[in-house]
Design a protein around this motif. Sequence first.
Motif, short mmCIF file in Angstrom:
data_model
loop_
_atom_site.label_atom_id
_atom_site.label_comp_id
_atom_site.label_asym_id
_atom_site.label_seq_id
_atom_site.Cartn_x
_atom_site.Cartn_y
_atom_site.Cartn_z
N ALA A 11 0.84 -1.20 0.00
CA ALA A 11 0.00 0.00 0.00
C ALA A 11 0.87 1.25 0.00
N THR A 14 -1.50 7.63 2.28
CA THR A 14 -2.15 8.81 1.70
C THR A 14 -2.28 9.94 2.72
N ASP A 28 -3.69 3.53 0.71
CA ASP A 28 -4.34 3.15 -0.54
C ASP A 28 -3.72 1.83 -0.97
N ASN A 30 -4.16 -0.39 -3.69
CA ASN A 30 -4.70 -0.65 -5.04
C ASN A 30 -6.18 -0.27 -5.14
N GLY A 31 -6.50 0.92 -4.64
CA GLY A 31 -7.87 1.42 -4.71
C GLY A 31 -8.72 1.12 -3.49
N VAL A 32 -8.22 0.33 -2.56
CA VAL A 32 -8.95 0.02 -1.33
C VAL A 32 -8.35 0.84 -0.20
N ARG A 33 -9.22 1.57 0.52
CA ARG A 33 -8.75 2.42 1.63
C ARG A 33 -8.65 1.58 2.90
#
Length: 69
Positions: A11, A14, A28, A30-33
């Motif tokens: 990850a 952010t 982040d 790969n698009g998952v928080r």
Amino acid sequence: MLLSARNKIPARVTAVTTGEATANVELDANGVRLVASITMEAARELGLSQGSEVIAVIKASDLILAVRD
């Protein structure tokens, strides 16, 4: 670094929100928080800041699953 844990998720940091004793580190994956709550000492030792590349290691004895009705 070798770990026995199998739940390792690459990850990028952010945001890091610091408090008196803990830091919330937003990731982040790969698009998952994901959000990790760690000690301030750990955040300093790891040198975490926005953009840092990390590996989220998840260790849990229980996992709860849900399905939509």
